[in-house]
Each structure stands twice: as C-alpha cells, then as structure tokens.
Design an enzyme around this catalytic site. Structure first.
Site, PDB file in Angstrom:
ATOM      1  N   LYS A  60      39.894-105.096  31.680  1.00 25.71           N
ATOM      2  CA  LYS A  60      38.501-105.207  32.118  1.00 25.71           C
ATOM      3  C   LYS A  60      38.452-105.229  33.640  1.00 25.71           C
ATOM      4  O   LYS A  60      39.103-106.064  34.283  1.00 25.71           O
ATOM      5  CB  LYS A  60      37.920-106.495  31.532  1.00 25.71           C
ATOM      6  CG  LYS A  60      36.443-106.458  31.281  1.00 25.71           C
ATOM      7  CD  LYS A  60      36.051-107.659  30.436  1.00 25.71           C
ATOM      8  CE  LYS A  60      34.564-107.749  30.250  1.00 25.71           C
ATOM      9  NZ  LYS A  60      34.179-109.007  29.609  1.00 25.71           N
TER      10      LYS A  60
HETATM   11  O1  G3P Z   1      30.342-109.756  27.884  1.00 22.69           O
HETATM   12  C1  G3P Z   1      29.677-110.213  29.014  1.00 22.69           C
HETATM   13  C2  G3P Z   1      29.236-111.585  28.795  1.00 22.69           C
HETATM   14  O2  G3P Z   1      30.328-112.450  28.706  1.00 22.69           O
HETATM   15  C3  G3P Z   1      28.204-112.125  29.663  1.00 22.69           C
HETATM   16  O3  G3P Z   1      27.397-112.822  28.816  1.00 22.69           O
HETATM   17  O4  G3P Z   1      25.810-114.526  28.159  1.00 22.69           O
HETATM   18  O5  G3P Z   1      27.317-114.909  30.141  1.00 22.69           O
HETATM   19  O6  G3P Z   1      25.440-113.267  30.263  1.00 22.69           O
HETATM   20  P1  G3P Z   1      26.442-113.951  29.400  1.00 22.69           P
END
Ligand code: G3P
Length: 218
Positions: free
Chosen positions: A87
């Site tokens: 990633k």
């Molecule tokens: O896959 C990306 C993710 O981890 C971000 O999610 O909920 O932290 O915006 P969030």
C-alpha cells in the site's frame, strides 16, 4: 464485487472469513496502532498472521514517504507472503514507487485518494488497486460516492485494469451504492458486511415459518 475487511483485528478477520464471503483485508498504520501492534517486527508478524487467516489479498502499508524508503519497505513487505499487496500513499514519490513496483510485477494499492486526477495518475502508474476514501469525503460534506462514479467512468473510458477499491466505507448503504456504481472492491468494517444480512421481514417471516411448522409437527 470483492469484499475486503478494513481492520487489523484478528477476531474480526476470522469472523468475516467464517462467513465465507471475504476476499481480502486492508490495513493501515492507524488500524495497526488501534490493535496495539507496534514495532517493525511485530507489525510484520501480524501481517503474516492475517495472511494465514484469509485466502485473498492483504494490503500492508509502507510508512516511508521517500522513493528509496518506499521501495525498501515495499519489497520487504512483498517478500513476507504472496498475498501481500503493497500500500503506497498518493504522493509524488508514491507515484514513482507504484510504477517501480508495477514494472517488477509487485502488486500495489494506492491509498489516500480523494480526487479523479489522483486516481488517473495511480492507474497510469500501474497500481493494482486504487483506494478512494469515500467516508472521509462525506465527513467534509463532499460527495464520496460521486468520486467513485467519476473514477469508474475514467477507468472504463480507457480500459484501465486498476481495480477501484472503495475505501473508508462506513455502513451498508455505502456498500450497496458502490455495488450499483460498479466499484470492483469495497473495504469496510465487519458491521458494514454483516449489516447487509439484516431485514425485519426476514426475521418475521422465519419466526412465522417455524411457528407454522411447530403447529403441524407438535
Ligand atoms: O481503507 C481506508 C480506511 O482505513 C479509512 O477508513 O474510516 O478511517 O476513514 P476511515
């Protein structure tokens, strides 16, 4: 549509895997820290644990932000297990790293994507997956789903093979809307997958079937 779970929590990964619909896992440094996984050795071991639970792709994020560092870390991550996808953040050296890994046949997931232009660059650089963060756009009153639609249009215009991995999914409607738009993959919490199960008419209907069965078979 592939279903990835967005967590580093082994119990939740096992639970999603047991449901039989899991195609992979995404993680990031914040999710690792949330599970208390710190220190390079522990983090690398944790990725291997995750790979041993699931059959599909497991995204493991570099923390370097310079090209050399990203290449060094990415190669180490890719060597850990065949399921690892490296990633890489959407920054200038990240685009160069995507191209480097693409040329070497190492699979990548371009993360922190918030615009169609960034997604176009990721595809041009040969990313395997692009991760637009739709929930975080919604958080700032911007239409995250519209970004997924725009990327779908652009990628279809040119037959880019980069898969759209709708990330920062927060709930079941995000999953359903992304499926309608044609995102190749969604990654979200366990609740966004298990929430798809729920419908009150299913529960009411099942209770009635069982009640009627009992009447006929006392
Ligand atoms: O896959 C990306 C993710 O981890 C971000 O999610 O909920 O932290 O915006 P969030």
């Amino acid at each position: 549509m592939k279903f990835f779970i967005d967590t580093a929590n082994l119990d939740q990964i096992k639970e999603a895997q047991a449901l039989g619909v899991l195609d992979g896992v995404t993680t990031n440094p914040s999710l690792m820290a949330k599970e208390g996984i710190t220190g390079k050795d522990n983090i690398l071991k944790h990725y291997v644990h995750i790979c041993n639970i699931v059959e599909g792709d497991v995204s493991a994020e570099v923390v370097a932000t310079d090209l050399e560092g990203m290449i060094r870390e990415g190669e180490e991550l890719a060597d850990l297990h065949e399921q690892i996808v490296v990633k890489i953040p959407m920054i200038k050296d990240g685009v160069k790293a995507l191209k480097y890994f693409s040329d070497k046949g190492i699979r990548t997931n371009c993360t922190l994507v918030f615009s169609p232009g960034q997604a176009l660059l990721a595809a041009k650089a040969g990313a395997t997956y692009v991760s637009p963060f739709l929930g975080r756009l919604d958080d700032i009153s911007t239409d995250g789903l519209n970004l997924i639609s725009e990327i779908r249009l652009i990628y279809d215009n040119y037959d880019f093979e980069t898969q759209i991995l709708a990330a920062s999914i927060r709930h079941t409607m995000h999953v359903i809307d992304c499926a309608k738009i044609g995102a190749d993959v969604m990654t979200g919490p366990l609740s966004s997958i298990e929430g798809l199960l729920k419908h009150p008419l299913t529960d009411i209907g099942l209770a009635k079937f069982l009640e009627d069965y009992k009447k006929g078979n006392p």
